[in-house]
Design a protein around this motif. Structure first.
Motif, mmCIF file in Angstrom:
data_model
loop_
_atom_site.group_PDB
_atom_site.id
_atom_site.type_symbol
_atom_site.label_atom_id
_atom_site.label_comp_id
_atom_site.label_asym_id
_atom_site.label_seq_id
_atom_site.Cartn_x
_atom_site.Cartn_y
_atom_site.Cartn_z
ATOM 1 N N GLU A 28 0.836 -1.217 0.000
ATOM 2 C CA GLU A 28 0.000 0.000 0.000
ATOM 3 C C GLU A 28 0.865 1.259 0.000
ATOM 4 N N PHE A 29 1.874 1.227 0.835
ATOM 5 C CA PHE A 29 2.789 2.361 0.966
ATOM 6 C C PHE A 29 3.501 2.640 -0.363
ATOM 7 N N VAL A 30 4.069 1.600 -0.951
ATOM 8 C CA VAL A 30 4.803 1.782 -2.208
ATOM 9 C C VAL A 30 3.848 2.242 -3.315
ATOM 10 N N GLU A 31 2.679 1.608 -3.390
ATOM 11 C CA GLU A 31 1.723 1.954 -4.457
ATOM 12 C C GLU A 31 1.283 3.404 -4.333
ATOM 13 N N ALA A 32 0.952 3.840 -3.122
ATOM 14 C CA ALA A 32 0.457 5.212 -2.921
ATOM 15 C C ALA A 32 1.539 6.241 -3.222
ATOM 16 N N GLN A 51 13.084 -2.554 -10.081
ATOM 17 C CA GLN A 51 12.541 -3.053 -8.818
ATOM 18 C C GLN A 51 13.545 -3.005 -7.671
ATOM 19 N N GLU A 52 14.801 -3.371 -7.966
ATOM 20 C CA GLU A 52 15.764 -3.412 -6.858
ATOM 21 C C GLU A 52 16.070 -2.005 -6.337
ATOM 22 N N VAL A 60 12.089 -1.546 1.503
ATOM 23 C CA VAL A 60 11.232 -2.735 1.573
ATOM 24 C C VAL A 60 11.849 -3.831 0.697
ATOM 25 N N SER A 61 11.266 -5.025 0.732
ATOM 26 C CA SER A 61 11.757 -6.087 -0.138
ATOM 27 C C SER A 61 11.176 -5.896 -1.540
ATOM 28 N N ARG A 62 11.629 -6.740 -2.478
ATOM 29 C CA ARG A 62 11.178 -6.552 -3.857
ATOM 30 C C ARG A 62 9.733 -6.977 -4.063
ATOM 31 N N ARG A 66 7.094 -5.193 -6.562
ATOM 32 C CA ARG A 66 6.541 -5.857 -7.746
ATOM 33 C C ARG A 66 5.009 -5.792 -7.725
ATOM 34 N N GLU A 67 4.442 -6.061 -6.556
ATOM 35 C CA GLU A 67 2.985 -6.035 -6.432
ATOM 36 C C GLU A 67 2.432 -4.611 -6.674
ATOM 37 N N ALA A 68 3.128 -3.612 -6.137
ATOM 38 C CA ALA A 68 2.688 -2.221 -6.333
ATOM 39 C C ALA A 68 2.756 -1.844 -7.814
ATOM 40 N N LEU A 69 3.816 -2.281 -8.501
ATOM 41 C CA LEU A 69 3.937 -1.970 -9.931
ATOM 42 C C LEU A 69 2.810 -2.620 -10.721
ATOM 43 N N ARG A 70 2.417 -3.824 -10.342
ATOM 44 C CA ARG A 70 1.290 -4.482 -11.023
ATOM 45 C C ARG A 70 -0.010 -3.710 -10.802
ATOM 46 N N GLN A 71 -0.195 -3.217 -9.580
ATOM 47 C CA GLN A 71 -1.404 -2.427 -9.295
ATOM 48 C C GLN A 71 -1.398 -1.123 -10.096
#
Ligand code: NI
Length: 232
Positions: A28-32, A51-52, A60-62, A66-71
Motif C-alpha cells: 500500500e505504501f509503495v503503491e500510494a 525493482q531493486e 522494503v523487499s522486492r 513488484r505487487e505495487a507496480l502491477r497495481q
C-alpha cells in the motif's frame, strides 16, 4: 540537479518520506507513494522503474514493489515492456489537451462527410461495438473498441488522408481513455455519450451528431485535466 542513473531523485525521496507513516502494508505504501510521484510528475513519463532500486529507496523487499507496480499497471500508470521492464506511462494533461484539440477539429469534419453515406450495416456494426464495450471487463480493450466505434461512423467520409489522421489521434487518445476507465470510472458516462451520438447519426441529424462528438471529446478532456490538476 544532476543525478546518477541508479539513485532515486531527491523528490522521490521526499514523496516516500511523506507517505511512509500512512499505510499498513508495504505494498500500500509503495503503491500510494509511486502513484503520487507519477501523477505529480516527480517520475516523468518513460522513466524506468527498476525493482531493486525502488526496493532500496523504499526500504522494503522486492515483493511489495513488484505487487505495487502491477497495481499501478492496472491503473494505467505503469507499463511493462518486454526488454525495458516497467516504465512510467505517459499521462500528461497538456498532451491530452493537444490530442483533444485535434480530435474536436477533425472528427466532426469526418462525420459530416460520412454520415449521409452511412448504411444500416454501418449503424448495426456501431451498435454491436457499443454492446461489446458495455460487456468488456478489460479496460485495456476499451481503447481499441472505442476507436473502432468512432471510425465506423467516419468510415464513409471518402477522405483517406483525413481518416488516417483521425485514426492516428484516436490511437494516441487510447492511453488516456484507458486511464480514465480504470482510475476515474469513465465508462458509463462515455457509453451514454456514445449511444447519444449513434442515435443522432441514425436520425440523420448531422448538426446534433457533430455537437455530440465535440462534447464527447471535450468532456473527456475536462475530466482528465480536472483529475491531473487537482490539489492533493
Ligand atoms: Ni468515444
Amino acid at each position: 540537479m544532476p543525478q546518477t542513473s541508479n539513485s532515486p531523485s531527491p523528490d522521490l525521496t521526499t514523496v516516500i518520506a511523506r507517505n511512509r507513516p500512512r499505510f499498513r502494508t508495504a505494498t500500500e505504501f509503495v503503491e500510494a507513494a509511486m502513484r503520487e510521484a507519477i501523477l505529480g510528475g516527480v517520475l516523468p513519463a518513460g522513466a524506468p522503474l527498476r525493482q531493486e532500486e525502488l526496493a532500496a529507496a523504499f526500504g522494503v523487499s522486492r515483493m511489495p514493489v513488484r505487487e505495487a507496480l502491477r497495481q499501478l499497471e492496472a491503473r494505467a500508470l505503469v507499463e511493462f515492456h518486454p526488454h525495458r521492464g516497467a516504465v512510467v506511462a505517459a499521462i500528461s494533461a497538456a498532451d491530452s489537451a493537444d490530442i483533444g484539440t485535434i480530435r474536436t477539429a477533425l472528427e466532426p469534419t469526418a462525420l459530416r462527410l460520412s454520415l449521409p453515406r452511412l448504411t444500416p450495416e454501418d449503424f448495426a456494426l456501431a451498435a454491436e461495438l457499443l454492446a461489446e464495450m458495455d460487456a468488456e471487463p478489460d479496460p485495456g480493450r476499451m481503447g481499441e473498441l472505442n476507436r473502432r466505434f468512432h471510425m465506423t461512423l467516419y468510415a464513409r467520409a471518402g477522405r483517406p488522408r483525413l481518416l488516417a489522421l483521425v485514426e492516428q489521434h484516436l490511437a494516441a487518445a487510447d492511453r488516456y481513455l484507458r486511464f480514465q476507465f480504470v482510475a476515474l470510472g469513465y465508462q458509463s458516462r462515455s457509453q451514454d455519450e456514445h449511444y447519444a451520438l449513434l442515435a443522432a447519426c441514425r436520425a440523420g441529424d448531422v448538426e446534433a451528431a457533430c455537437a455530440n462528438v465535440v462534447d464527447h471529446v471535450t468532456l473527456a478532456g475536462e475530466q482528465l485535466t480536472a483529475f491531473l490538476d487537482r490539489p492533493d
